[in-house]
Design a protein around this motif. Structure first.
Motif: not given
Length: 759
Positions: A45-61
């Motif tokens: 969930n970091q810029p340049g990294g990968f998105k969590c494969p679990s829930c669809a909740f957004p990353d913070p601003t």
């Protein structure tokens, strides 16, 4: 930790906190990936990294160094595990032997490593080449009498790029049969909200939580299903924002929560009380509760108070008078009886709403998985309209979705009921005439299998066979097929319950590096708040014989459509070309896709209601009528209890991480049923007696689950709960939301038919 025989030991600590930290470490240790997993977590969930494969909740601003939760760690741990399912494993275990194993055991065997084909002569899966697998898919699909005899399932983990190409491939093949995981969870949102506000998505963004003056959470277990949302709720409470929680079960995280990423709170043992008002609703009582709050507002208006936003109603809506008249016809006695909530508490909740200048309502599957889930969501939208809670900071409707890209898949074409305008654009961009007739949703696909009109099933991720209702009938349906294909990272029940021919196609995971001929690729996802962000894996793939989702789709397409002019081979090597085509098909929302996605924060898709623009036929938001107070059929049987299927804290959808449910105090088993103590006494039951449940249905089919341990729990009278997917056999295929087809898994009429003391 309770001893091995303990079943129930109430949990009294705050959610999160050191319990979450210990569970995180345990998950990494169990999969032997402490060092590897810890490094990867810093990229989640970091810029340049990968998105969590679990829930669809957004990353913070504003990103922090740590942007993961306990359940995200579990999801990564099972992806990064050192365990492997190799050809030697399949040589050792026949499919018949594997069928006797639990779902938990199957998942725990580790990552799939190479494509496998079922051999009916030996009852084993055997290795095959990728090309042989694609050729088998192509042969079966080309031999069908009609493309409509094939069903193409999509999991919400599928990337935008893969889902888009999958939809193009299937429509070029000639069908709109797209059973999708959304059909089983938030499809009522997608089908219900457009009639009210013109779009089937939420209208809230992360920053709105910083401006909200009241938050309602309805039918959603945030601490388990969207743990990263808990930080927002804790911060809201520190601003003295009232939080109204509406749920049949008191969920631990929504009572008290310790934020694991807050060092001061962790060091001092502090916690935050979350719910300022807990509305202990009966199953199916949500409509009565919301109409009660509406009635309270209308009664205050009749006494001369101005609690409604008349300017918003007059300028932006239609149908207000009819809604008000219908609500005012409802009697308080009936509202109290059906909701299970006293008038005084309904009035308190309505006052919280009336005093707030900006209100967010979040909801989950406790709302969507009812026979009238879509229409219930329309009433929530109407409730928000009464005080103009669309198109301003801190306000709006927020469906809290589960799968990490379930919303994105829908946006880029995974839809069994596509619009004609979309099909025209697809034709113009790709040069073929797509099918125009509506296809099958998930329930209809199983009905087609049972009827013999479906012969092939291809599953892009997920565990369809255990997500779908009516488990024994679903097994029967799947075994009637000529070919089943499971595209997955790990072994699951869908590979064991299969057609005459069957393939297991192993895929690169979200957290792994995707190398193609033109270099490392990234994919994109759309979160539950319509933010599109890039995801780039950081781990080495579990096996050199894995392919990406995109490559698998392209391989199947080339084998099935050998004369296609679509450049499948190019798409599989350069995902930027796919994004260019997405932009061409969806110019209004995805224009300049490749340029915009270079922003490390991604970009937000336009949601017109945020601008108070309504894409409805009249150009105005609609107060839609839903007469009466019930969201489910009322069964005339004095023994009836309404069953809600639920997920444990150690679970993500059908993936089971352990046999425990820490926050509810359940250990060493998932075969339990939570019951009101008075309901137990009325039936002569004592704590931890073994019971059976049977569905009250009229189709002549007996649906029964045995050997369930009864647990007295604070749940309203007439309501019971038990774990999914173990209780899916009790959910009839024909028990679903009439608008969306979503199974009514949160309101199954059942009865206790036997009881004995636990051994």
């Amino acid at each position: 930790m309770p001893d091995r025989k303990t079943i129930f030991k109430p949990y009294h600590h705050p959610a999160g906190g050191w319990g979450a930290v210990k569970a995180t470490a345990k998950a990494l240790l169990e999969q032997s990936v402490v060092s590897k997993g810890s490094r990867a977590l810093l990229s989640m969930n970091q810029p340049g990294g990968f998105k969590c494969p679990s829930c669809a909740f957004p990353d913070p601003t504003h990103h922090k160094k740590i942007e993961f939760c306990e359940n995200g760690v579990k999801a990564l741990a099972v992806e990064a595990t050192k365990r492997r399912v190799t050809r030697a494993f399949f040589a050792e275990h026949s499919v018949t032997e594997l069928a006797a194993k639990s779902d938990y055991w199957l998942e725990e065997q580790g990552r799939l490593t190479e494509p496998m084909r079922y051999d009916p002569q030996t009852d084993h899966y055997v290795p095959c080449t990728w090309q042989a697998a694609f050729d088998l898919v192509g042969t079966h699909l080309r031999q069908l009498d009609s493309p409509d005899q094939a069903e193409f399932y999509t999991s919400g983990r599928t990337s935008n790029e893969a889902a888009f190409l999958y939809s193009v491939f299937i429509r070029a093949y000639g069908t709109n049969n797209f059973p999708d995981c959304s059909n089983m969870c938030h499809e009522p949102t997608s089908r219900g909200l457009p009639g009210a506000i013109g779009v089937g998505k939420g209208t809230v963004v992360m920053d709105d939580f910083d401006h909200a003056e009241a938050i309602f959470i309805v039918g959603q277990n945030t601490g388990t299903n969207s743990p990263r949302m808990m930080g927002l709720l804790a911060h809201a409470r520190k601003r003295n924002v009232p939080i109204v929680v509406v749920n049949p079960m008191p969920e631990r995280a929504l009572i008290r929560f310790t934020e694991p990423q807050d060092p001061v709170t962790m060091a001092t043992g502090g916690s935050t009380a979350i719910a300022t008002e807990f509305v202990h609703i009966r199953i199916g009582g949500d409509l009565a509760f919301f109409k009660g709050m509406m009635k309270a507002l209308f009664e205050r208006e009749a006494l001369g108070e101005q609690v409604l936003d008349h300017a918003f109603i007059e300028t932006h809506t239609e149908g207000f008078a009819a809604l008000r008249d219908e609500v005012m016809q409802q009697e308080w006695d009936e509202i109290e009886r059906i909701s299970g909530i006293e008038k005084a508490q309904i009035m308190r909740a309505a006052s919280i709403y009336a005093q707030s200048k900006a209100t967010i309502i979040c909801f989950g599957m406790g709302i969507t998985q009812h026979q009238q889930g879509a229409r219930m969501i329309q009433q929530i939208a109407a409730f928000l309209m009464l005080r103009g809670n669309f198109g301003k900071k801190g306000a709006g409707i927020a469906p809290i979705r589960g799968h990490s890209n379930v919303q994105g898949d829908r946006t880029v074409g995974i839809d069994e009921k596509p619009t004609q305008a979309y099909l025209d654009r697809l034709r113009d961009v790709f040069g073929f005439e797509p099918p125009r007739a509506h296809g099958h949703h998930a329930v209809e696909s199983v009905e087609a299998m049972l009827a013999g009109t479906a012969r092939v099933f291809i599953g892009m991720g997920g565990n369809f066979i255990h997500a779908i209702p009516d488990t024994p009938r679903a097994y029967e349906a799947m075994r009637r097929l000529s070919l089943t294909v499971g595209i997955a990272t790990k072994l699951n029940r869908g590979h064991i319950v299969h057609g005459r021919d069957a393939l297991i196609l192993p895929v690169i995971a979200r957290s792994e590096i995707d190398r193609q001929a033109t270099g490392e690729q990234f994919i994109t996802i759309e979160d539950a708040m319509s933010n599109v962000t890039a995801s780039r894996g950081v781990l080495e793939p579990a096996s050199p014989d894995l392919l990406s989702e995109v490559a698998i789709v392209c391989g199947m397409a080339q084998a099935t459509l050998p004369d296609s002019t679509i450049p499948w081979a190019l798409f599989s090597t350069d995902y930027g070309l796919i994004r260019d085509r997405i932009a061409a098909v969806y110019p209004e929302i995805y224009a300049d896709f490749n340029a915009r996605i270079r922003n490390k924060q991604g970009f937000h898709l336009d949601i017109p209601p945020r601008r108070r623009v309504w894409k409805t036929p009249s150009g105005k938001a609609q107060f839609l009528l839903f007469p009466g107070l019930a969201v489910d059929d009322m069964v005339e049987d004095d023994t009836m209890l309404r069953l809600s299927t639920i997920r444990s804290h150690d679970q993500f959808n059908t993936t089971i991480y352990s046999m425990n449910d820490r926050y509810r105090g359940i250990y060493n088993t998932r075969m339990v049923v939570f019951m009101n103590n008075d309901d137990m006494e009325e039936r002569g039951l004592e704590q931890e007696m073994v019971v059976s449940l049977e569905t009250l249905s009229t189709d002549g089919i007996t649906r029964r689950v045995d050997d369930l341990v009864a647990i007295a729990y604070p749940i309203p009278r007439g309501a019971i709960a038990g774990y999914y997917p173990e209780l899916n056999p009790l959910l009839p295929l024909n028990h679903y939301d009439e608008i969306s087809g979503t199974p009514a898994a949160k309101s199954i009429p059942v009865r206790v038919i036997s009881a004995a003391r636990a051994p």
